[in-house]
Structures are given as C-alpha cells and as structure tokens.
Motif scaffolding. Structure first.
Motif, PDB file in Angstrom:
ATOM      1  N   LYS A 283      38.694  15.156   9.679  1.00 31.76           N
ATOM      2  CA  LYS A 283      39.418  14.825  10.904  1.00 31.76           C
ATOM      3  C   LYS A 283      38.765  13.600  11.534  1.00 31.76           C
TER       4      LYS A 283
ATOM      5  N   GLN B 268      40.156   9.597  13.540  1.00 30.24           N
ATOM      6  CA  GLN B 268      40.760   8.943  14.694  1.00 30.24           C
ATOM      7  C   GLN B 268      42.027   9.663  15.140  1.00 30.24           C
ATOM      8  N   ASN B 269      42.165   9.848  16.459  1.00 24.63           N
ATOM      9  CA  ASN B 269      43.340  10.501  17.058  1.00 24.63           C
ATOM     10  C   ASN B 269      43.520  11.954  16.587  1.00 24.63           C
TER      11      ASN B 269
ATOM     12  N   ILE C 186      43.576  13.113  13.625  1.00 24.90           N
ATOM     13  CA  ILE C 186      44.344  13.229  12.384  1.00 24.90           C
ATOM     14  C   ILE C 186      43.399  13.505  11.220  1.00 24.90           C
TER      15      ILE C 186
END
Length: 402
Positions: free
Chosen positions: A185, A187-188, A190
C-alpha cells in the motif's frame, strides 16, 4: 470421477500409470529392458469434457472460445540413463531481502549423502554451500547481487553435485534468479503490485497457447519462443498463461527473455452462478469428493512442477467461476504452500476478500468497477476484438466472437 490416465508398457510388461495430464511423470524401466530392440508403448485415456478432471478450454464439441480437445502425449518425451543414486529434483527459493538463495535437493536415496551447490555469474563462482541428509542448502549471495526483471532478466547459473562416500556420483546444471514479487500500500492508500520492492505496472496478453498445427503442442521450439519474443516486441512485460500448463522449455524462455508469468490452474467445469460485478454472495459449485481431491492433487503437482521458474509471479487457482469451489480455503492453502508468490483468487470472479489481487474482467472495455484498498486491483481481461482477414484464418469464418 473419470480422469485422464496414461499407462506405460515395455515389452508387454506394465511399468506404471499416471493420472493428471498437466505435469511430467517418469518410470524406471531398467528391469524390463532386453539387449537389442525394445517395445515401449504409452496408452492414454482422455475423456475430455466428459470427465471431472481439469481440462482448460478443451471440449468435445469445439465452438466459440472452446477448443478442440487434445489426445495422447502433448509434452516432450525422452529416455534418460541415470546412476543408481541420482538427483531427482531441485527447488530454489530466492530471498532478495536477506540476499540469499535456498536450494532444496531431492535424490532417490535416504542415506547421509552430501549435496553441494555452486552459483555462478557467467563463469565466476559467486556462492557455494553444502548440506547432508536432505537439509536445504542456504547460499549467501554477493552484496551487489543482480536482480531479475523484464528489463534485465539476469540468471545465475547453478551446478549441483551429489556425493557418496566423498565421491561425486551425479551432477546437474540449472539456474536461478534474484527477484521478489509482492504488493504494498502506497500513495493515496492504493495497493500496488511490486517487483523487487518497487511499484511495477504489469501489462500483457492472455496467452492461451493453442497451435493450429498441434493444438497444445507447438510445431517447433522456434515457434514456441517466437510468440514470447513478439510479446516483448509489442511492449508487454508479462503474460497470463490461461488455463494451460506449458512444457518446461516455455517457462525457461520466459525466464531468459524477461516475461513475468501469471499461471492459471487449467480448471474446467460448470459455473452455475457467476457474479462478475460484485462480491459473491451465492452458492459455489458443489464438487464430488473425488473431483475435489483430484483438483487439489493436480494443483499441488502444478505448483511443485513450476516452483523454481523465476518468471512465475502469480498463481491463479480459478477463472471466472469455472468449477470454482471453496475459494478462501483454496487460496489460503496456495498462499501457505508458496508464500514467495502472489495469489489471484479468481480472475474475473466470483470475488472473495482473500488473496493478494482483485481481478476484474470487462468486455470489450476497459472498465474498472470494483476496488479493494487491501489488495492490488487489476483489469485481468478486456478487449476480445478480432480482425478477420480473409485467407489468414485457420477456419474460413467471416464472423468473430468479440
């Protein structure tokens, strides 16, 4: 359950039989050989889609996306003389985080024989280790070990020797690679696929491996490798080997050329309920005890057979609910049996919150309609558009299913 079965006879003596049509098997025929000429017969029974065995896209009445069934022997067959005591299998597991390689060497002997493993960069020896009593050999790799990737598919050569009473009695040559497949997991929030601890976008075709002049079997090794070379030429870095297991040479070509492989279980069978656009809340296929046992046996054999190929990144136990059953249990077993790779529970559904990947199918697409922050969300299939060029199709068909 009616299953694929092969029998081997030498000079009218049955020397063994094997069930399961996707992995290699062998028999020792020494004791029945005569001086001079010998007769070797391989008998194959294949019920195609009338049995419960994994079969991929083979059906007795081929049409659309369902293909002509394969009969007889479709992988390489050879005779090999071996010593009385010899190496039977190698299982290699790279670990780039600890800069090591574990090599498990199996032999047809249970005595305290020594195995020695040497790893080479070209002709330069870079690692060496030994073990007794079937204990795995742990090899410390150089601090600047070269990592395998589609951009740089570096392979280390490997030499394995079996010793008896201090004397070398068998030796095999192989290869391995330093690489790691994982998810993380980032950035952001995701979750993304990673290669060697870095985000890596995987892009490639659904490779079904059917040949107009040989069905499951490529006519030549040049033809086998040509498809993979063109895949690289087109700019892809991976292939999903769709409901088929290839001969060993195909995977070696992927290792050498630098193509990541997602490997399907060649599962067939009914899919009475398929919920592709949401998480599944229905009733899965209820298999007979024999059918379930057969699936588990063949899936384990496939993983065992292909384990040491560096290019294989993902195991795919089910495709689009074809014969899909006990999904979380099968996924958990697969992940535990081989924690070094990712598991894609069911490419295209039925979807469960297990494994490492949420895999969506959309035709003609592309379209992403579900998302899982804990797993890598991928578009596993889309497109299906064919260009029919008169005089260039195997069957003179003006239509196209896609």
């Amino acid at each position: 359950a009616v299953d694929w079965k092969a029998e081997v006879w030498v000079n009218d003596v049955k020397v063994g039989e094997h069930t399961g049509g996707f992995t290699p098997f062998y028999f020792d025929i020494t004791s029945v050989l005569n001086k001079g000429n010998n007769d070797l017969v391989v008998k194959v029974w294949d019920p195609s889609d009338r049995g419960e065995q994994p079969r991929g896209k083979q059906i007795a009445n081929p049409h659309g996306i369902w293909y002509t069934p394969v009969t007889g022997i479709w992988q390489t067959v050879w005779l090999e003389p071996v010593a009385t005591q010899y190496i039977t299998n190698l299982k290699t597991t790279p670990d780039i985080d600890n800069n090591s390689v574990k090599v498990e060497v199996a032999a047809n002997t249970t005595s305290a024989d020594k195995v020695e493993v040497k790893v080479f960069d070209g002709k330069n020896l870079v690692a060496k280790g030994a073990a007794l009593n079937g204990v795995p050999v742990e090899l410390a790799m150089p601090a600047n070990a070269k990592l395998w990737s589609p951009d740089s598919p570096f392979l280390y050569n490997m030499e394995v020797t079996l010793y008896k009473d201090g004397k070398a009695i068998d030796q095999v040559k192989s290869y391995t690679a330093m690489r790691k497949f994982s998810i993380r997991k980032g950035q952001n929030g995701i979750t993304r696929l990673q290669l060697n601890n870095k985000d890596y976008f995987q892009f490639g075709p659904l490779d079904q491996g059917w040949w107009p002049d040989g069905l499951y079997t490529a006519p030549t090794d040049e033809a086998l490798v040509y498809d993979l070379k063109k895949t690289k030429d087109f700019g892809y870095n991976m292939v999903r080997k769709h409901v088929k297991v290839e001969p060993a040479r195909w995977y070696t070509h992927c290792d050498q050329l630098g193509l990541i492989v997602w490997q399907d279980m060649p599962n067939g069978g009914p899919s009475p309920q398929w919920q592709a656009r949401n998480y599944f809340n229905g009733t899965e296929v209820i298999r007979s005890a024999a059918s379930e046992a057969n699936y588990r046996k063949e899936w384990k054999e496939i993983i065992d057979c292909l384990y040491s190929y560096p290019s294989i990144a993902v195991w795919v136990p089910f495709n689009e609910a074809w014969g899909q059953f006990k999904t979380p249990e099968i996924v958990a077993w697969t992940k535990e049996y081989d924690p070094s790779r990712l598991v894609n529970p069911a490419s295209g559904g039925n979807h469960y919150t297990c494994g490492d990947i949420l895999d969506l199918h959309h035709y003609p697409g592309p379209n992403m309609f579900l998302y899982d922050p804990r797993r890598a969300t991928v578009l596993g299939e889309y497109g299906g558009i064919g260009l029919v060029v008169e005089g260039n199709t195997w069957v003179n068909d003006k239509k196209n299913w896609g």
